[in-house]
Design a protein around this motif. Sequence first.
Motif: not given
Length: 322
Positions: A248-252
Amino acid sequence: MATKVFDLYAEISLDNSSYMEGLKTSESAGKNFESAVKGNTSKVQTGFNSLSSAVSACKTALASIGVGFAVDKIVKGLSEAYTEATKLDEKLRGASTLYGSVAVDQSKLADNLKSISVQTGESLEVLGQTVYDAMSAGVQPTEDMADVLNVVSASSKLAKAGFTDTNTAMRASLSVINAYGMGIENVSKVSDILLNTQNLGVTTVGELSNALSKVTPVASAFGVSIENVTSALALMTKQGTNTEVASTGLSAILSELGKSGTTASDNLQKASQSAGLTETSFKDLLSSGKSLGDILDIMADYAEQNNLSLVDMFSSIEAGKS
Protein backbone atom coordinates in the motif's frame (compact mmCIF):
# COMPACT_ATOMS: atom_id res chain seq x y z
CA MET A 1 -0.18 -54.61 -11.55
CA ALA A 2 0.25 -58.10 -12.96
CA THR A 3 3.95 -57.43 -13.39
CA LYS A 4 4.32 -56.67 -9.69
CA VAL A 5 2.72 -59.98 -8.80
CA PHE A 6 5.05 -61.81 -11.18
CA ASP A 7 8.02 -60.15 -9.49
CA LEU A 8 6.74 -61.38 -6.16
CA TYR A 9 6.45 -64.86 -7.61
CA ALA A 10 10.06 -64.82 -8.83
CA GLU A 11 11.32 -63.75 -5.41
CA ILE A 12 9.69 -66.58 -3.45
CA SER A 13 10.18 -69.20 -6.26
CA LEU A 14 6.84 -70.94 -5.78
CA ASP A 15 5.33 -73.70 -7.83
CA ASN A 16 1.68 -73.53 -6.99
CA SER A 17 -1.05 -74.16 -9.55
CA SER A 18 -3.75 -72.36 -7.59
CA TYR A 19 -1.46 -69.37 -7.27
CA MET A 20 -0.69 -69.39 -11.00
CA GLU A 21 -4.34 -69.62 -11.94
CA GLY A 22 -5.15 -66.56 -9.83
CA LEU A 23 -2.20 -64.82 -11.37
CA LYS A 24 -3.37 -65.40 -14.92
CA THR A 25 -6.84 -64.17 -14.05
CA SER A 26 -5.33 -61.04 -12.47
CA GLU A 27 -3.22 -60.31 -15.53
CA SER A 28 -6.21 -60.65 -17.84
CA ALA A 29 -8.31 -58.37 -15.68
CA GLY A 30 -5.45 -55.91 -15.49
CA LYS A 31 -5.47 -55.55 -19.26
CA ASN A 32 -9.22 -54.99 -19.13
CA PHE A 33 -8.69 -52.33 -16.48
CA GLU A 34 -6.08 -50.48 -18.57
CA SER A 35 -8.41 -50.47 -21.55
CA ALA A 36 -11.29 -49.23 -19.43
CA VAL A 37 -9.31 -46.30 -18.03
CA LYS A 38 -8.97 -44.97 -21.55
CA GLY A 39 -12.75 -44.79 -21.72
CA ASN A 40 -15.08 -42.89 -19.41
CA THR A 41 -15.58 -43.14 -15.67
CA SER A 42 -18.23 -45.85 -15.83
CA LYS A 43 -15.86 -48.07 -17.79
CA VAL A 44 -13.13 -47.40 -15.24
CA GLN A 45 -15.50 -48.64 -12.51
CA THR A 46 -16.21 -51.81 -14.50
CA GLY A 47 -12.50 -52.44 -15.05
CA PHE A 48 -11.71 -51.80 -11.41
CA ASN A 49 -14.42 -54.18 -10.20
CA SER A 50 -13.17 -56.85 -12.60
CA LEU A 51 -9.60 -56.46 -11.44
CA SER A 52 -10.61 -56.42 -7.77
CA SER A 53 -12.42 -59.75 -8.19
CA ALA A 54 -9.43 -61.30 -9.91
CA VAL A 55 -6.99 -60.01 -7.32
CA SER A 56 -9.24 -61.39 -4.57
CA ALA A 57 -8.93 -64.81 -6.18
CA CYS A 58 -5.18 -64.42 -6.35
CA LYS A 59 -5.09 -63.21 -2.75
CA THR A 60 -6.88 -66.38 -1.59
CA ALA A 61 -4.17 -68.49 -3.17
CA LEU A 62 -1.43 -66.30 -1.78
CA ALA A 63 -2.88 -66.36 1.73
CA SER A 64 -2.08 -70.06 2.00
CA ILE A 65 1.62 -69.28 1.59
CA GLY A 66 1.65 -66.25 3.89
CA VAL A 67 2.07 -63.41 1.40
CA GLY A 68 -1.48 -62.11 1.17
CA PHE A 69 -0.34 -58.79 2.61
CA ALA A 70 1.45 -58.01 -0.68
CA VAL A 71 -1.82 -58.20 -2.59
CA ASP A 72 -3.49 -55.96 0.02
CA LYS A 73 -0.93 -53.31 -0.86
CA ILE A 74 -1.58 -53.80 -4.56
CA VAL A 75 -5.33 -53.45 -4.06
CA LYS A 76 -4.82 -50.32 -1.98
CA GLY A 77 -2.62 -48.83 -4.67
CA LEU A 78 -5.20 -49.61 -7.34
CA SER A 79 -7.95 -48.06 -5.23
CA GLU A 80 -5.97 -44.87 -4.74
CA ALA A 81 -5.12 -44.67 -8.44
CA TYR A 82 -8.77 -45.15 -9.33
CA THR A 83 -9.84 -42.41 -6.93
CA GLU A 84 -7.25 -39.99 -8.35
CA ALA A 85 -8.30 -40.83 -11.91
CA THR A 86 -11.99 -40.23 -11.23
CA LYS A 87 -11.28 -36.92 -9.47
CA LEU A 88 -9.14 -35.73 -12.38
CA ASP A 89 -11.86 -36.79 -14.83
CA GLU A 90 -14.38 -34.77 -12.84
CA LYS A 91 -12.17 -31.66 -12.79
CA LEU A 92 -11.41 -31.84 -16.50
CA ARG A 93 -15.09 -32.22 -17.35
CA GLY A 94 -15.64 -28.98 -15.43
CA ALA A 95 -12.74 -27.32 -17.24
CA SER A 96 -14.16 -28.37 -20.59
CA THR A 97 -17.02 -25.91 -20.12
CA LEU A 98 -14.46 -23.12 -20.71
CA TYR A 99 -13.01 -24.55 -23.93
CA GLY A 100 -15.56 -22.88 -26.15
CA SER A 101 -15.05 -24.07 -29.73
CA VAL A 102 -11.49 -25.32 -29.09
CA ALA A 103 -11.11 -29.07 -29.61
CA VAL A 104 -8.89 -29.90 -26.64
CA ASP A 105 -7.27 -33.33 -26.56
CA GLN A 106 -8.51 -34.40 -23.12
CA SER A 107 -6.52 -37.63 -23.08
CA LYS A 108 -3.25 -35.85 -23.83
CA LEU A 109 -4.09 -33.14 -21.30
CA ALA A 110 -4.64 -35.79 -18.61
CA ASP A 111 -1.33 -37.47 -19.47
CA ASN A 112 0.51 -34.15 -19.20
CA LEU A 113 -1.07 -33.44 -15.83
CA LYS A 114 0.01 -36.87 -14.61
CA SER A 115 3.58 -36.03 -15.61
CA ILE A 116 3.40 -32.75 -13.69
CA SER A 117 2.00 -34.62 -10.69
CA VAL A 118 4.97 -37.00 -10.75
CA GLN A 119 7.43 -34.09 -11.04
CA THR A 120 5.94 -31.90 -8.31
CA GLY A 121 4.08 -34.28 -6.02
CA GLU A 122 0.85 -32.31 -6.44
CA SER A 123 -2.38 -34.29 -6.60
CA LEU A 124 -4.21 -34.76 -9.90
CA GLU A 125 -7.34 -33.29 -8.35
CA VAL A 126 -5.57 -30.02 -7.51
CA LEU A 127 -3.90 -29.86 -10.91
CA GLY A 128 -7.22 -30.43 -12.63
CA GLN A 129 -8.77 -27.60 -10.63
CA THR A 130 -5.83 -25.34 -11.51
CA VAL A 131 -6.53 -25.94 -15.20
CA TYR A 132 -10.02 -24.52 -14.66
CA ASP A 133 -8.76 -21.64 -12.50
CA ALA A 134 -6.06 -20.68 -15.01
CA MET A 135 -8.60 -20.34 -17.80
CA SER A 136 -10.94 -18.42 -15.49
CA ALA A 137 -8.04 -15.99 -14.89
CA GLY A 138 -7.69 -15.37 -18.61
CA VAL A 139 -5.30 -18.05 -19.91
CA GLN A 140 -6.68 -19.08 -23.29
CA PRO A 141 -7.29 -22.75 -24.10
CA THR A 142 -5.66 -24.32 -27.16
CA GLU A 143 -5.82 -27.79 -28.63
CA ASP A 144 -2.57 -28.78 -26.92
CA MET A 145 -3.30 -26.57 -23.86
CA ALA A 146 0.38 -25.50 -23.87
CA ASP A 147 -0.18 -22.15 -22.13
CA VAL A 148 -2.48 -23.62 -19.49
CA LEU A 149 -0.06 -26.45 -18.78
CA ASN A 150 2.80 -23.95 -18.55
CA VAL A 151 0.90 -22.04 -15.87
CA VAL A 152 -0.12 -25.21 -14.01
CA SER A 153 3.44 -26.56 -13.98
CA ALA A 154 5.06 -23.28 -12.92
CA SER A 155 2.42 -22.67 -10.24
CA SER A 156 2.79 -26.16 -8.79
CA LYS A 157 6.57 -25.76 -8.55
CA LEU A 158 6.26 -22.26 -7.04
CA ALA A 159 3.78 -23.54 -4.48
CA LYS A 160 6.21 -26.16 -3.21
CA ALA A 161 9.11 -23.71 -2.95
CA GLY A 162 6.91 -20.87 -1.70
CA PHE A 163 5.21 -22.83 1.11
CA THR A 164 1.73 -22.23 -0.25
CA ASP A 165 -0.90 -23.98 -2.35
CA THR A 166 -0.90 -24.19 -6.13
CA ASN A 167 -3.93 -21.95 -6.62
CA THR A 168 -2.42 -19.16 -4.50
CA ALA A 169 0.89 -19.43 -6.37
CA MET A 170 -0.97 -19.23 -9.66
CA ARG A 171 -2.88 -16.11 -8.58
CA ALA A 172 0.37 -14.41 -7.59
CA SER A 173 2.01 -15.10 -10.96
CA LEU A 174 -1.01 -14.26 -13.09
CA SER A 175 -1.71 -11.01 -11.22
CA VAL A 176 1.74 -9.81 -12.31
CA ILE A 177 1.37 -11.11 -15.86
CA ASN A 178 -2.05 -9.49 -16.27
CA ALA A 179 -0.98 -6.18 -14.70
CA TYR A 180 2.04 -5.85 -16.99
CA GLY A 181 0.42 -7.32 -20.09
CA MET A 182 3.05 -10.05 -20.31
CA GLY A 183 2.76 -13.22 -22.35
CA ILE A 184 2.15 -16.53 -20.59
CA GLU A 185 5.63 -17.63 -21.67
CA ASN A 186 6.92 -15.35 -18.88
CA VAL A 187 5.19 -17.29 -16.09
CA SER A 188 8.34 -19.16 -15.04
CA LYS A 189 10.33 -15.91 -14.99
CA VAL A 190 7.67 -14.27 -12.81
CA SER A 191 7.65 -17.30 -10.51
CA ASP A 192 11.42 -16.95 -10.07
CA ILE A 193 11.05 -13.25 -9.25
CA LEU A 194 8.42 -13.98 -6.61
CA LEU A 195 10.51 -16.73 -5.07
CA ASN A 196 13.57 -14.45 -4.94
CA THR A 197 11.44 -11.79 -3.23
CA GLN A 198 10.46 -14.32 -0.59
CA ASN A 199 14.09 -15.33 -0.11
CA LEU A 200 15.45 -11.77 0.09
CA GLY A 201 12.68 -10.22 2.17
CA VAL A 202 10.55 -11.20 5.15
CA THR A 203 7.50 -12.29 3.22
CA THR A 204 6.02 -15.34 1.51
CA VAL A 205 4.61 -16.11 -1.90
CA GLY A 206 1.20 -16.40 -0.24
CA GLU A 207 1.47 -12.90 1.24
CA LEU A 208 2.69 -11.51 -2.06
CA SER A 209 -0.27 -13.09 -3.83
CA ASN A 210 -2.67 -11.10 -1.67
CA ALA A 211 -0.69 -7.84 -1.70
CA LEU A 212 0.73 -7.40 -5.20
CA SER A 213 -2.60 -6.33 -6.69
CA LYS A 214 -2.38 -3.18 -4.53
CA VAL A 215 0.75 -1.97 -6.30
CA THR A 216 1.28 -3.66 -9.68
CA PRO A 217 -1.47 -1.77 -11.60
CA VAL A 218 0.04 1.58 -10.50
CA ALA A 219 3.60 0.38 -11.10
CA SER A 220 2.77 -0.85 -14.58
CA ALA A 221 0.98 2.40 -15.45
CA PHE A 222 4.05 4.48 -14.55
CA GLY A 223 6.57 2.14 -16.15
CA VAL A 224 8.04 0.68 -12.96
CA SER A 225 9.25 -2.86 -13.62
CA ILE A 226 8.14 -5.82 -11.54
CA GLU A 227 11.80 -6.29 -10.58
CA ASN A 228 11.83 -2.77 -9.10
CA VAL A 229 8.56 -3.40 -7.28
CA THR A 230 9.61 -6.70 -5.74
CA SER A 231 13.06 -5.38 -4.80
CA ALA A 232 11.39 -2.54 -2.91
CA LEU A 233 8.98 -4.93 -1.20
CA ALA A 234 11.82 -7.26 -0.19
CA LEU A 235 13.69 -4.33 1.38
CA MET A 236 10.63 -2.88 3.10
CA THR A 237 9.56 -6.21 4.60
CA LYS A 238 13.12 -6.92 5.69
CA GLN A 239 13.04 -3.64 7.62
CA GLY A 240 9.94 -4.73 9.50
CA THR A 241 6.97 -3.59 7.40
CA ASN A 242 4.45 -6.32 6.70
CA THR A 243 3.79 -7.18 3.07
CA GLU A 244 0.32 -5.66 2.75
CA VAL A 245 1.31 -2.35 4.36
CA ALA A 246 4.48 -2.25 2.27
CA SER A 247 2.47 -2.73 -0.93
CA THR A 248 0.00 0.00 0.00
CA GLY A 249 2.81 2.40 0.89
CA LEU A 250 4.75 1.60 -2.27
CA SER A 251 1.65 2.26 -4.35
CA ALA A 252 1.32 5.68 -2.70
CA ILE A 253 4.99 6.45 -3.42
CA LEU A 254 4.65 5.55 -7.10
CA SER A 255 1.41 7.51 -7.47
CA GLU A 256 2.97 10.69 -6.03
CA LEU A 257 6.13 10.38 -8.04
CA GLY A 258 4.35 9.54 -11.27
CA LYS A 259 1.67 12.21 -11.26
CA SER A 260 2.74 15.68 -12.32
CA GLY A 261 2.06 18.58 -9.97
CA THR A 262 2.31 16.56 -6.76
CA THR A 263 4.65 17.49 -3.92
CA ALA A 264 6.80 14.43 -4.61
CA SER A 265 7.09 15.00 -8.38
CA ASP A 266 7.98 18.68 -7.87
CA ASN A 267 10.61 17.77 -5.28
CA LEU A 268 11.98 15.06 -7.54
CA GLN A 269 12.44 17.62 -10.30
CA LYS A 270 14.36 19.91 -7.92
CA ALA A 271 16.45 17.01 -6.61
CA SER A 272 17.31 15.85 -10.12
CA GLN A 273 18.35 19.34 -11.20
CA SER A 274 20.44 19.70 -8.06
CA ALA A 275 22.18 16.43 -8.93
CA GLY A 276 22.98 17.76 -12.41
CA LEU A 277 20.67 15.38 -14.23
CA THR A 278 18.98 16.27 -17.51
CA GLU A 279 16.07 13.91 -16.84
CA THR A 280 13.95 15.32 -14.05
CA SER A 281 10.59 13.51 -14.22
CA PHE A 282 9.89 10.11 -12.73
CA LYS A 283 9.11 8.62 -16.15
CA ASP A 284 12.21 10.06 -17.79
CA LEU A 285 14.49 8.94 -14.98
CA LEU A 286 13.16 5.39 -15.24
CA SER A 287 13.61 5.47 -19.01
CA SER A 288 17.22 6.57 -18.57
CA GLY A 289 17.94 3.43 -16.57
CA LYS A 290 17.49 4.68 -13.03
CA SER A 291 15.87 2.22 -10.64
CA LEU A 292 13.27 3.17 -8.07
CA GLY A 293 15.98 2.89 -5.43
CA ASP A 294 18.23 5.27 -7.38
CA ILE A 295 15.43 7.83 -7.62
CA LEU A 296 14.65 7.68 -3.91
CA ASP A 297 18.37 8.07 -3.16
CA ILE A 298 18.44 11.24 -5.28
CA MET A 299 15.52 12.59 -3.28
CA ALA A 300 17.03 11.55 0.04
CA ASP A 301 20.34 13.29 -0.78
CA TYR A 302 18.50 16.48 -1.74
CA ALA A 303 16.42 16.33 1.44
CA GLU A 304 19.53 15.95 3.60
CA GLN A 305 21.22 18.90 1.87
CA ASN A 306 18.22 21.05 2.73
CA ASN A 307 17.80 19.80 6.31
CA LEU A 308 14.70 17.83 5.40
CA SER A 309 13.72 14.20 5.72
CA LEU A 310 12.54 11.98 2.91
CA VAL A 311 9.07 12.13 4.47
CA ASP A 312 9.04 15.88 3.83
CA MET A 313 9.47 15.22 0.12
CA PHE A 314 6.00 13.65 -0.09
CA SER A 315 2.57 15.09 0.66
CA SER A 316 1.22 11.67 1.66
CA ILE A 317 2.37 10.54 5.11
CA GLU A 318 1.75 6.96 4.04
CA ALA A 319 4.09 7.38 1.06
CA GLY A 320 6.76 9.30 2.92
CA LYS A 321 7.04 6.82 5.74
CA SER A 322 7.20 3.77 3.51
